[in-house]
Design a protein around this motif. Structure first.
Motif, PDB file in Angstrom:
ATOM      1  N   ILE A  18      34.883 -36.365 -60.297  1.00 23.30           N
ATOM      2  CA  ILE A  18      33.526 -36.521 -60.836  1.00 23.30           C
ATOM      3  C   ILE A  18      32.696 -35.255 -60.658  1.00 23.30           C
ATOM      4  O   ILE A  18      31.749 -35.014 -61.384  1.00 23.30           O
ATOM      5  N   GLY A  19      33.074 -34.415 -59.694  1.00 26.95           N
ATOM      6  CA  GLY A  19      32.348 -33.168 -59.476  1.00 26.95           C
ATOM      7  C   GLY A  19      31.222 -33.283 -58.471  1.00 26.95           C
ATOM      8  O   GLY A  19      30.169 -32.676 -58.641  1.00 26.95           O
ATOM      9  N   ILE A  20      31.453 -34.076 -57.418  1.00 31.48           N
ATOM     10  CA  ILE A  20      30.473 -34.176 -56.341  1.00 31.48           C
ATOM     11  C   ILE A  20      31.012 -33.406 -55.142  1.00 31.48           C
ATOM     12  O   ILE A  20      32.030 -33.775 -54.577  1.00 31.48           O
ATOM     13  N   GLU A  21      30.331 -32.318 -54.784  1.00 30.28           N
ATOM     14  CA  GLU A  21      30.702 -31.579 -53.580  1.00 30.28           C
ATOM     15  C   GLU A  21      30.022 -32.263 -52.404  1.00 30.28           C
ATOM     16  O   GLU A  21      28.805 -32.418 -52.389  1.00 30.28           O
ATOM     17  N   ALA A  22      30.818 -32.694 -51.441  1.00 33.42           N
ATOM     18  CA  ALA A  22      30.285 -33.446 -50.308  1.00 33.42           C
ATOM     19  C   ALA A  22      30.849 -32.903 -49.010  1.00 33.42           C
ATOM     20  O   ALA A  22      31.941 -32.333 -48.977  1.00 33.42           O
ATOM     21  N   ILE A  23      30.092 -33.110 -47.942  1.00 29.27           N
ATOM     22  CA  ILE A  23      30.528 -32.761 -46.594  1.00 29.27           C
ATOM     23  C   ILE A  23      30.575 -34.058 -45.798  1.00 29.27           C
ATOM     24  O   ILE A  23      29.580 -34.788 -45.732  1.00 29.27           O
ATOM     25  N   ILE A  24      31.723 -34.350 -45.209  1.00 25.80           N
ATOM     26  CA  ILE A  24      31.818 -35.528 -44.349  1.00 25.80           C
ATOM     27  C   ILE A  24      31.050 -35.210 -43.071  1.00 25.80           C
ATOM     28  O   ILE A  24      31.260 -34.171 -42.442  1.00 25.80           O
ATOM     29  N   VAL A  25      30.144 -36.112 -42.691  1.00 27.05           N
ATOM     30  CA  VAL A  25      29.300 -35.907 -41.517  1.00 27.05           C
ATOM     31  C   VAL A  25      29.376 -37.128 -40.608  1.00 27.05           C
ATOM     32  O   VAL A  25      30.060 -38.095 -40.909  1.00 27.05           O
ATOM     33  N   ARG A 116      41.242 -30.607 -50.530  1.00 22.95           N
ATOM     34  CA  ARG A 116      40.555 -30.314 -49.270  1.00 22.95           C
ATOM     35  C   ARG A 116      39.130 -30.789 -49.369  1.00 22.95           C
ATOM     36  O   ARG A 116      38.449 -30.581 -50.366  1.00 22.95           O
ATOM     37  N   VAL A 117      38.683 -31.416 -48.296  1.00 23.83           N
ATOM     38  CA  VAL A 117      37.323 -31.950 -48.255  1.00 23.83           C
ATOM     39  C   VAL A 117      36.589 -31.250 -47.115  1.00 23.83           C
ATOM     40  O   VAL A 117      37.170 -30.949 -46.074  1.00 23.83           O
ATOM     41  N   TRP A 118      35.321 -30.956 -47.328  1.00 26.42           N
ATOM     42  CA  TRP A 118      34.504 -30.334 -46.294  1.00 26.42           C
ATOM     43  C   TRP A 118      34.233 -31.343 -45.181  1.00 26.42           C
ATOM     44  O   TRP A 118      33.930 -32.505 -45.444  1.00 26.42           O
ATOM     45  N   VAL A 119      34.314 -30.875 -43.940  1.00 32.51           N
ATOM     46  CA  VAL A 119      34.008 -31.698 -42.764  1.00 32.51           C
ATOM     47  C   VAL A 119      33.032 -30.900 -41.908  1.00 32.51           C
ATOM     48  O   VAL A 119      33.287 -29.741 -41.573  1.00 32.51           O
ATOM     49  N   ALA A 120      31.920 -31.518 -41.541  1.00 34.28           N
ATOM     50  CA  ALA A 120      30.892 -30.844 -40.743  1.00 34.28           C
ATOM     51  C   ALA A 120      31.470 -30.423 -39.393  1.00 34.28           C
ATOM     52  O   ALA A 120      32.317 -31.113 -38.821  1.00 34.28           O
ATOM     53  N   SER A 121      30.999 -29.304 -38.894  1.00 30.63           N
ATOM     54  CA  SER A 121      31.415 -28.845 -37.570  1.00 30.63           C
ATOM     55  C   SER A 121      30.913 -29.828 -36.518  1.00 30.63           C
ATOM     56  O   SER A 121      29.920 -30.525 -36.723  1.00 30.63           O
ATOM     57  N   LEU A 122      31.612 -29.871 -35.417  1.00 35.96           N
ATOM     58  CA  LEU A 122      31.211 -30.769 -34.337  1.00 35.96           C
ATOM     59  C   LEU A 122      29.812 -30.406 -33.832  1.00 35.96           C
ATOM     60  O   LEU A 122      29.024 -31.281 -33.479  1.00 35.96           O
ATOM     61  N   GLU A 123      29.479 -29.120 -33.837  1.00 31.76           N
ATOM     62  CA  GLU A 123      28.137 -28.698 -33.435  1.00 31.76           C
ATOM     63  C   GLU A 123      27.063 -29.290 -34.345  1.00 31.76           C
ATOM     64  O   GLU A 123      26.008 -29.722 -33.881  1.00 31.76           O
ATOM     65  N   ASP A 124      27.336 -29.306 -35.666  1.00 30.45           N
ATOM     66  CA  ASP A 124      26.362 -29.881 -36.600  1.00 30.45           C
ATOM     67  C   ASP A 124      26.265 -31.395 -36.445  1.00 30.45           C
ATOM     68  O   ASP A 124      25.176 -31.968 -36.574  1.00 30.45           O
ATOM     69  N   VAL A 125      27.383 -32.050 -36.168  1.00 29.49           N
ATOM     70  CA  VAL A 125      27.349 -33.498 -35.928  1.00 29.49           C
ATOM     71  C   VAL A 125      26.479 -33.786 -34.704  1.00 29.49           C
ATOM     72  O   VAL A 125      25.623 -34.670 -34.731  1.00 29.49           O
ATOM     73  N   ILE A 126      26.688 -33.016 -33.635  1.00 33.36           N
ATOM     74  CA  ILE A 126      25.909 -33.197 -32.408  1.00 33.36           C
ATOM     75  C   ILE A 126      24.422 -32.951 -32.680  1.00 33.36           C
ATOM     76  O   ILE A 126      23.567 -33.745 -32.269  1.00 33.36           O
ATOM     77  N   ALA A 127      24.103 -31.880 -33.392  1.00 30.41           N
ATOM     78  CA  ALA A 127      22.696 -31.564 -33.697  1.00 30.41           C
ATOM     79  C   ALA A 127      22.046 -32.677 -34.522  1.00 30.41           C
ATOM     80  O   ALA A 127      20.894 -33.054 -34.267  1.00 30.41           O
ATOM     81  N   SER A 128      22.779 -33.225 -35.490  1.00 32.15           N
ATOM     82  CA  SER A 128      22.183 -34.277 -36.323  1.00 32.15           C
ATOM     83  C   SER A 128      21.983 -35.565 -35.528  1.00 32.15           C
ATOM     84  O   SER A 128      20.998 -36.274 -35.725  1.00 32.15           O
ATOM     85  N   LYS A 129      22.891 -35.862 -34.614  1.00 34.85           N
ATOM     86  CA  LYS A 129      22.735 -37.066 -33.784  1.00 34.85           C
ATOM     87  C   LYS A 129      21.564 -36.900 -32.809  1.00 34.85           C
ATOM     88  O   LYS A 129      20.822 -37.845 -32.574  1.00 34.85           O
TER      89      LYS A 129
END
Length: 182
Positions: A18-25, A116-129
């Motif tokens: 479909i053309g949706i660029e997404a990052i798993i967070v 390949r799918v984008w996956v957020a860095s662990l640092e970004d996951v921690i910052a968002s939480k």
């Protein structure tokens, strides 16, 4: 292949078509980073544009979702697509770093069924939480921070992800990170 990864592969293929660029967070990203946490949804960070919102509706139709994209809550403009398997949350902003491009610049690429799918860095996951500061996020923070510390202490070249294809930025060459002996 587990049912979880079969479902993720189905979602990744459909996003790509479909053309949706997404990052798993969120905890979904943490699980792909080998952190022992639990989640009941798949959280995807996407750009907030009219075209992406239209494509999310197409995504729901093609996934044969139970409903059209619906708001998650009153305090967010994120939308949820409910399917029989796992709810998929499309987030247009995340706490800690609101810019999609900034999060993507630190993300890594998870190989998933030839894509390949984008996956957020662990640092970004921690910052968002930390920024969200909800009870469920506070509960996950201890294990996330401890896992990151152990990975860094172990000298893992790619501390926030186990096997990755990390893209630095547009124009730079992709670097392949390999774990020592794994």
């Amino acid at each position: 292949m587990s049912a979880d990864f079969s479902y993720l592969l189905k979602v990744v293929r459909l996003l790509d078509e479909i053309g949706i660029e997404a990052i798993i967070v969120g905890n979904s990203a943490s699980i792909l980073t080998q952190v022992p946490v639990f989640t009941e949804d798949l959280a995807l960070f996407v750009r907030d544009t009219p075209l992406i919102r239209k494509r999310i509706r197409e995504f729901a139709d093609r996934l044969k979702a139970e409903s059209r994209p619906e708001p998650i809550g009153l305090l967010t403009d994120a939308v949820r697509v409910r399917s029989g398997d796992v709810p998929i949350d499309f987030l247009f902003a995340i706490g800690g770093e609101p810019k999609f491009e900034s999060v993507r610049s630190r993300a890594w690429r998870h190989p998933q069924g030839g894509r390949r799918v984008w996956v957020a860095s662990l640092e970004d996951v921690i910052a968002s939480k930390k920024a969200a500061n909800r009870p469920k996020d506070q509960a996950a923070l201890l294990i996330l921070e401890q896992t990151l510390a152990v990975k860094k202490a172990a000298g893992d070249m790619a501390a926030e992800h186990p096997v990755a294809y990390r893209v630095r930025s547009k124009g730079e060459h992709a670097r392949t990170w390999k774990r020592n002996g794994r």
